[in-house]
Design a protein around this motif. Structure first.
Motif, mmCIF file in Angstrom:
data_model
loop_
_atom_site.group_PDB
_atom_site.id
_atom_site.type_symbol
_atom_site.label_atom_id
_atom_site.label_comp_id
_atom_site.label_asym_id
_atom_site.label_seq_id
_atom_site.Cartn_x
_atom_site.Cartn_y
_atom_site.Cartn_z
ATOM 1 N N ASN A 135 51.924 45.052 39.136
ATOM 2 C CA ASN A 135 50.886 44.353 38.396
ATOM 3 C C ASN A 135 50.942 42.859 38.694
ATOM 4 O O ASN A 135 49.911 42.220 38.983
ATOM 5 N N VAL A 173 43.531 51.112 45.409
ATOM 6 C CA VAL A 173 43.306 50.784 44.003
ATOM 7 C C VAL A 173 44.363 51.447 43.124
ATOM 8 O O VAL A 173 44.065 52.290 42.283
ATOM 9 N N LEU A 178 44.238 47.217 41.234
ATOM 10 C CA LEU A 178 43.428 46.998 40.032
ATOM 11 C C LEU A 178 43.619 45.582 39.493
ATOM 12 O O LEU A 178 42.664 44.929 39.080
ATOM 13 N N THR A 200 39.167 56.882 41.606
ATOM 14 C CA THR A 200 39.269 55.444 41.354
ATOM 15 C C THR A 200 37.914 54.748 41.315
ATOM 16 O O THR A 200 37.832 53.584 40.943
ATOM 17 N N ARG A 201 36.863 55.457 41.687
ATOM 18 C CA ARG A 201 35.523 54.841 41.679
ATOM 19 C C ARG A 201 35.189 54.267 40.301
ATOM 20 O O ARG A 201 34.732 53.126 40.184
ATOM 21 N N GLU A 202 35.431 55.059 39.268
ATOM 22 C CA GLU A 202 35.113 54.593 37.914
ATOM 23 C C GLU A 202 35.997 53.428 37.501
ATOM 24 O O GLU A 202 35.553 52.518 36.780
ATOM 25 N N GLN A 203 37.263 53.429 37.951
ATOM 26 C CA GLN A 203 38.155 52.315 37.615
ATOM 27 C C GLN A 203 37.645 51.017 38.241
ATOM 28 O O GLN A 203 37.663 49.954 37.614
ATOM 29 N N ILE A 204 37.192 51.103 39.480
ATOM 30 C CA ILE A 204 36.655 49.929 40.166
ATOM 31 C C ILE A 204 35.429 49.393 39.421
ATOM 32 O O ILE A 204 35.306 48.199 39.154
ATOM 33 N N GLN A 205 34.532 50.302 39.068
ATOM 34 C CA GLN A 205 33.314 49.897 38.375
ATOM 35 C C GLN A 205 33.612 49.307 37.002
ATOM 36 O O GLN A 205 32.945 48.370 36.556
ATOM 37 N N SER A 206 34.634 49.861 36.330
ATOM 38 C CA SER A 206 34.957 49.376 34.986
ATOM 39 C C SER A 206 35.430 47.930 34.989
ATOM 40 O O SER A 206 35.343 47.234 33.971
ATOM 41 N N LEU A 207 35.919 47.459 36.145
ATOM 42 C CA LEU A 207 36.379 46.080 36.264
ATOM 43 C C LEU A 207 35.286 45.162 36.822
ATOM 44 O O LEU A 207 35.527 43.990 37.083
ATOM 45 N N GLU A 223 44.207 62.157 41.474
ATOM 46 C CA GLU A 223 45.356 61.355 41.865
ATOM 47 C C GLU A 223 46.194 62.087 42.891
ATOM 48 O O GLU A 223 46.282 63.315 42.886
#
Length: 374
Positions: A135, A173, A178, A200-207, A223
């Protein structure tokens, strides 16, 4: 039980305990001895440790009678002379690359526990040193890229004209990726990202970043094993290379983070692709120590190819020693607390527990971890 906190070898700025965790161990009923100077690089003085209830001393003094030995990186076996048989060594021990050291721990009767092999399961999240340190690495990668880049990151509207935002592309990602996305967004860059894992598509969009994915060719659903990506098909690799080639030529900053445990880092950017990037662009390769995601990357150095700066990042968490030490030491404290037998006043590690079996390397003079014996 007595806990020994060791000073690290030259180059390692982190420390495996902080005053906060010293107090936690004291609350469990353990005594803590810290090697003199162990926390100086992380801005923690011996007096700070003593004020929290620890004693300080030389290495032989802190090892004398210690049941638990904490270290950020695995100490040389010779430096543990005087440690009692059966003592537990807890830290990041790099088992695959330091097999001879692990064998020496076993011969000395030390039970070695490698926390970087913590399984990626819900109840182990608070003990996961790879996630906590990654992180910070993801954050620092963007900060270092910004320092090396000859322009500003955010859009600026001025009387003299507009400064356009930098374009930042994150490849991979995971935890580091992230955080790199989030940091790039905070600094005002236009951020895009890609990964072989479709989840990970949704994780990218959420940021608030733009996902860049291969369409029509299946990558990895969900995963990969242990939260990491695995190998993809030749067809997918070809399609991804074509996609990246078209996208990377438009980018100012690229952060690469792709790793496959136990294998060389996958090559994500070729020399030919580097040649398409704009002069003055910057790449930070977080996989440099594992061979690098970028052709021409050199671990620990910044090289320039085709006018592009390539930073071979190595252990970026060490450049943030205070925060890195705090997170690392809390990971250790959470691990100890999870397996502390309050009635017996000691650490109890059941053989059949999936966390214990994952991190335990040696026991009773032998290497016992399946990843080392299989």
């Amino acid at each position: 039980m007595k806990v020994a906190v060791l000073a690290e070898a030259a180059g390692e700025t982190r420390v495996s305990a902080i005053p906060e965790t010293v107090k936690k161990f004291a609350a469990l009923g353990a005594s803590v001895a810290v090697e003199r100077g162990a926390g100086l690089a992380a801005t923690i003085s011996d007096a700070d440790f003593e004020a929290a209830g620890a004693t300080t001393g030389t290495r032989p003094e802190v090892l004398d009678g210690a049941d638990l030995i904490f270290s950020v990186t695995g100490p040389e076996p010779a430096s543990l002379a005087g440690a009692k048989e059966g003592a537990l060594l807890v830290g990041a021990l790099d088992p695959l690359r330091r097999r001879d050291v692990i064998e020496a721990y076993a011969s000395a009767g030390i039970e070695a526990l490698a926390l970087e092999w913590m399984p990626r399961i819900t109840r182990a999240q608070s003990m996961d040193i790879l996630s906590s340190q990654s992180n910070l690495s993801g954050y620092k990668a963007v900060v270092d890229a910004a320092a090396a880049f000859g322009r500003a990151f955010p859009m600026m509207m001025t009387a003299a004209g507009t400064v356009h935002p930098a374009k930042l592309f994150v490849m991979g990602v995971g935890v580091a990726g992230l955080q790199a996305i989030a940091t790039g967004r905070r600094l005002g860059a236009q951020v895009s990202a890609t990964d072989v894992r479709s989840a990970t598509r949704e994780q990218i969009q959420s940021l608030g970043a733009k996902p860049i994915f291969v369409e029509g060719v299946q990558g990895i659903e969900g995963e990969g094993q242990g939260g990491y990506a695995g190998e993809t098909s030749a067809e997918y690799q070809k399609a991804q290379a074509e996609l990246v080639s078209g996208h990377i030529a438009k980018q100012d900053i690229v952060i690469t983070t792709a790793l496959i445990p136990g294998r060389p880092a996958p090559r994500l950017i070729s020399d030919a692709q580097l040649a398409t990037m704009k002069p003055g662009s910057v790449i930070v390769d977080l996989a440099a120590e594992a061979g690098g995601n970028v052709e021409g990357c050199v671990a620990g150095e910044t090289v320039q190819l085709h006018g592009v700066k390539i930073i071979g990042a190595v252990q970026l968490a060490r450049t943030l020693p205070a925060d890195a030490s705090a997170l690392f030491s809390r990971n250790i404290a959470n691990f100890v607390a999870a397996f502390w037998d309050k009635d017996a006043g000691r650490l109890a590690l059941p053989d059949d527990d999936e966390i214990v079996s994952a991190v335990r390397l040696t026991k009773n003079g032998k290497i016992v971890n399946a990843r080392l014996t299989g």
